[in-house]
Design an enzyme around this catalytic site. Structure first.
Site, PDB file in Angstrom:
ATOM      1  N   CYS A  58       0.836  -1.203   0.000  1.00 19.19           N
ATOM      2  CA  CYS A  58       0.000   0.000   0.000  1.00 19.19           C
ATOM      3  C   CYS A  58       0.871   1.253   0.000  1.00 19.19           C
ATOM      4  O   CYS A  58       1.823   1.365   0.775  1.00 19.19           O
ATOM      5  CB  CYS A  58      -0.913   0.013   1.223  1.00 19.19           C
ATOM      6  SG  CYS A  58      -2.008   1.456   1.295  1.00 19.19           S
ATOM      7  N   CYS A  64       0.419   6.233   7.150  1.00 14.00           N
ATOM      8  CA  CYS A  64      -0.851   5.851   7.767  1.00 14.00           C
ATOM      9  C   CYS A  64      -0.606   4.924   8.953  1.00 14.00           C
ATOM     10  O   CYS A  64       0.272   4.050   8.893  1.00 14.00           O
ATOM     11  CB  CYS A  64      -1.738   5.148   6.731  1.00 14.00           C
ATOM     12  SG  CYS A  64      -3.257   4.451   7.406  1.00 14.00           S
ATOM     13  N   CYS A  67      -2.202   0.179   9.466  1.00 16.55           N
ATOM     14  CA  CYS A  67      -1.569  -1.142   9.373  1.00 16.55           C
ATOM     15  C   CYS A  67      -0.196  -1.097  10.035  1.00 16.55           C
ATOM     16  O   CYS A  67       0.494  -0.079   9.982  1.00 16.55           O
ATOM     17  CB  CYS A  67      -1.417  -1.583   7.919  1.00 16.55           C
ATOM     18  SG  CYS A  67      -2.981  -1.827   7.025  1.00 16.55           S
ATOM     19  N   CYS A 141      -6.301   3.065  -0.198  1.00 18.89           N
ATOM     20  CA  CYS A 141      -6.222   2.014   0.828  1.00 18.89           C
ATOM     21  C   CYS A 141      -6.593   0.652   0.238  1.00 18.89           C
ATOM     22  O   CYS A 141      -7.613   0.524  -0.452  1.00 18.89           O
ATOM     23  CB  CYS A 141      -7.150   2.357   1.986  1.00 18.89           C
ATOM     24  SG  CYS A 141      -7.240   1.079   3.266  1.00 18.89           S
ATOM     25  N   GLN A 241     -18.343  -8.269  13.244  1.00 21.03           N
ATOM     26  CA  GLN A 241     -17.057  -8.814  12.819  1.00 21.03           C
ATOM     27  C   GLN A 241     -16.519  -7.991  11.651  1.00 21.03           C
ATOM     28  O   GLN A 241     -17.275  -7.490  10.822  1.00 21.03           O
ATOM     29  CB  GLN A 241     -17.192 -10.281  12.422  1.00 21.03           C
ATOM     30  CG  GLN A 241     -17.633 -11.196  13.555  1.00 21.03           C
ATOM     31  CD  GLN A 241     -16.626 -11.288  14.686  1.00 21.03           C
ATOM     32  OE1 GLN A 241     -15.444 -10.987  14.530  1.00 21.03           O
ATOM     33  NE2 GLN A 241     -17.101 -11.702  15.857  1.00 21.03           N
ATOM     34  N   PHE A 268     -22.359 -13.084  25.591  1.00 23.06           N
ATOM     35  CA  PHE A 268     -21.875 -11.907  24.858  1.00 23.06           C
ATOM     36  C   PHE A 268     -22.333 -12.034  23.400  1.00 23.06           C
ATOM     37  O   PHE A 268     -21.546 -11.954  22.462  1.00 23.06           O
ATOM     38  CB  PHE A 268     -20.349 -11.782  24.943  1.00 23.06           C
ATOM     39  CG  PHE A 268     -19.811 -11.736  26.352  1.00 23.06           C
ATOM     40  CD1 PHE A 268     -19.751 -10.534  27.040  1.00 23.06           C
ATOM     41  CD2 PHE A 268     -19.356 -12.888  26.980  1.00 23.06           C
ATOM     42  CE1 PHE A 268     -19.253 -10.483  28.340  1.00 23.06           C
ATOM     43  CE2 PHE A 268     -18.853 -12.854  28.274  1.00 23.06           C
ATOM     44  CZ  PHE A 268     -18.802 -11.642  28.963  1.00 23.06           C
ATOM     45  N   ASP A 336     -18.070 -15.226  23.583  1.00 25.03           N
ATOM     46  CA  ASP A 336     -17.302 -14.304  22.740  1.00 25.03           C
ATOM     47  C   ASP A 336     -17.132 -12.984  23.488  1.00 25.03           C
ATOM     48  O   ASP A 336     -17.740 -11.972  23.148  1.00 25.03           O
ATOM     49  CB  ASP A 336     -18.038 -14.090  21.406  1.00 25.03           C
ATOM     50  CG  ASP A 336     -17.267 -13.196  20.444  1.00 25.03           C
ATOM     51  OD1 ASP A 336     -16.082 -12.904  20.707  1.00 25.03           O
ATOM     52  OD2 ASP A 336     -17.857 -12.771  19.432  1.00 25.03           O
ATOM     53  N   CYS A 362     -10.690 -12.245  21.087  1.00 25.39           N
ATOM     54  CA  CYS A 362      -9.933 -11.232  20.356  1.00 25.39           C
ATOM     55  C   CYS A 362      -8.703 -10.797  21.142  1.00 25.39           C
ATOM     56  O   CYS A 362      -8.069  -9.792  20.806  1.00 25.39           O
ATOM     57  CB  CYS A 362     -10.825 -10.020  20.059  1.00 25.39           C
ATOM     58  SG  CYS A 362     -11.459  -9.196  21.541  1.00 25.39           S
TER      59      CYS A 362
END
Length: 409
Positions: A58, A64, A67, A141, A241, A268, A336, A362
Site C-alpha cells: 500500500c 498511515c 496497518c 487504501c 465482525q 456476549f 465471545d 480477540c
C-alpha cells in the site's frame, strides 16, 4: 546514534531489541540504528534487513497508522500470529493443536472508523498517522472494501457540516446490504439547522442511516447485515465482525464445536452473529449486556422462518455472570467476550455439566488465562483456529474448542 539487533516482535507489532527497546516497522534478525528515547528507538534506519522484509503493497503504509505489518511477507505474519497465541498459552503451561490460520483477503474490511476534520480549504478524512494525531488521507487504501473507502467523502461532508475547527469527528462507516450505515461522534451539538443539513446529506449520499452522537438523524432504509443468510438490522455502532470472511470462518468453527447439541447458551451474543445461525439446529439462549443489540437479535429471529426457539436476556456478564445452576440442561456454550476476557463467567461455567464450549477471543492473553481455569476444572483444550480478519495489523482472533470431562464418561 545507537545500533541494535531486533530479537523478536512484540504484541503490538514493534520490533524488540535488548533493553527492551521498541523499534516500529522492524523485523526479527534485523540490525537497525536510531536514537534511543526511553524505551523507544526513533528515526529508525535499517542497517541489515531481514530476508522476510518485503515492499509494502500500500502506498500509504509509511504515513498511515492503520496497518503495522505490511513490511513483512504474508507467511511470516501468519506464523507470528499463531506464535502470539502459543506464547500466551505457554505462559499458563498449555499446549494444543493449531489449525492453519485463515486470513481475510485485501479490500474486505466492511467497517472503518474515519477521523475527519475541517481545514482552511475544506475538510480532510482518513486515518491517524503512525504515532500521531495527524489525519492522513487514504484514497488508495487496499485494506477497506471499496464501498467503505468511498465513504471517506461522506466523512468530509459531515466534518464541513458539523465539526468545529479544533475538533476531530469520529465517523464509523459500515457497509450493509442496503447502503452505508454511518455513526458520528464528537460533533457539534444538534440544533434545528444542523439536523436539516445532516438529513439532507443522508439523502444526497444515499446512506442507509446516519446517527449523530447516538441519535438517529435520518434513515432512508434499515441497514441490514446477513448472519449466515439471516437478516438483522443492528443499532448504530453495534459490534460487528470486521470482514464477512472472518465472520464465516469463526461461525464455521463454532458450528463444528456445537454440532449435534440441542440446547446452546450464547454469551456476549451481540446482535446474533452465532445465536441466529445456530438456532437452525438447536434452541438458543442469547445473553448480551446491550439492550439495543438484544432487541435487534430478537426482531431478526421473529422475522425469520425455520428457526428453533431463541430466547434473549439483557445482562451484564461481568457483574452478574450466569450461575452454574442456570446452565442446567445446556449441552454447549458459545462465549465471545471483549478483550478483558470472561474471568467471572468462566469461574461459573467450569462448575457446570456443559459438554462443549466454543470460546471466541480477540485477546490471546485473557483467553489463555480463562483457558487455564477450564483445563484446571477438567476440560480439554482440543484445538485452536486462529483467524486474521484484521490483515496487516497486530490484532489476533481465535476460536477454541473445549470438551468437558462429562462427555468422556
Amino acid at each position: 546514534m545507537a545500533e541494535l539487533k531486533i530479537e523478536y516482535l512484540g504484541l503490538h507489532g514493534d520490533g524488540v531489541a535488548d533493553g527492551p527497546i521498541y523499534a516500529p516497522l522492524t523485523l526479527p534478525g534485523e540490525v537497525v540504528s536510531g536514537t534511543v528515547e526511553g524505551t523507544a528507538l526513533r528515526d529508525v534506519r535499517i542497517v541489515q534487513p531481514s530476508d522476510r522484509r518485503v515492499r509494502p503493497p500500500c502506498c500509504h503504509f509509511k504515513t498511515c497508522g492503520g496497518c503495522q505489518l505490511q513490511h513483512a511477507d504474508d507467511d511470516f505474519v501468519a506464523a507470528w500470529k499463531i506464535e502470539i497465541v502459543q506464547r500466551a498459552l505457554s505462559a499458563h503451561d498449555l499446549r494444543t493443536e493449531f489449525r492453519p490460520i485463515q486470513t481475510s483477503p485485501p479490500q474486505t474490511r466492511r467497517r472503518a472508523g474515519f477521523a475527519a476534520r475541517r481545514t482552511k480549504k475544506g475538510a480532510l478524512s482518513g486515518f491517524f498517522g503512525r504515532g500521531s494525531d495527524t489525519v492522513v488521507a487514504i484514497p488508495h487504501c487496499i485494506l477497506l472494501d471499496p464501498a467503505v473507502l468511498a465513504g471517506s467523502s461522506v466523512a468530509e461532508a459531515l466534518a464541513l457540516a458539523g465539526a468545529s475547527r479544533k475538533a476531530t469527528l469520529s465517523v464509523m462507516i459500515t457497509e450493509t446490504k442496503t447502503g452505508l450505515d454511518v455513526a458520528v461522534s464528537g460533533g457539534k451539538p444538534l440544533d434545528g439547522p444542523l439536523r436539516l443539513q445532516l438529513a439532507g446529506l443522508c439523502e444526497q449520499s444515499g446512506l442507509a442511516r446516519l446517527s449523530w452522537d447516538g441519535e438517529v438523524i435520518a434513515m432512508r432504509c434499515a441497514p441490514v447485515q446477513a448472519f449466515d443468510g439471516i437478516d438483522v438490522s443492528p443499532p448504530p455502532g453495534a459490534f460487528l465482525q470486521a470482514t464477512t470472511h472472518g465472520e464465516a470462518t469463526l461461525l464455521s468453527a463454532v458450528k463444528e464445536i456445537t454440532s449435534g447439541t440441542d440446547k446452546i447458551v450464547d454469551l456476549f451474543a451481540g446482535c446474533g452473529t452465532f445465536a441466529l445461525p445456530l438456532s437452525r439446529h438447536a434452541e438458543v439462549l442469547a445473553v448480551e449486556n446491550d439492550e439495543d443489540m438484544i432487541h435487534a437479535l430478537d426482531r431478526a429471529w421473529r422475522a425469520a422462518s425455520g428457526l428453533k426457539a431463541v430466547t434473549t436476556e439483557t445482562r451484564d456478564l461481568f457483574r452478574r455472570p450466569l450461575l452454574a445452576d442456570e446452565f442446567r440442561g445446556v449441552d454447549a456454550v458459545v462465549i465471545d467476550p471483549p478483550r478483558a476476557g470472561a474471568d467471572a463467567q468462566i469461574a461459573e461455567l467450569k462448575q457446570t455439566n456443559v459438554v462443549r464450549i466454543a470460546y471466541v477471543s480477540c485477546h490471546p492473553t485473557s483467553f489463555a488465562r480463562d483457558a487455564r481455569q477450564l483445563v484446571n476444572a477438567g476440560f480439554t483444550l482440543d484445538w485452536i483456529q486462529v483467524v486474521d480478519q484484521f490483515r496487516w495489523s497486530a490484532h489476533v482472533e481465535l476460536v477454541a474448542s473445549f470438551t468437558s470431562p462429562h462427555m468422556r464418561r
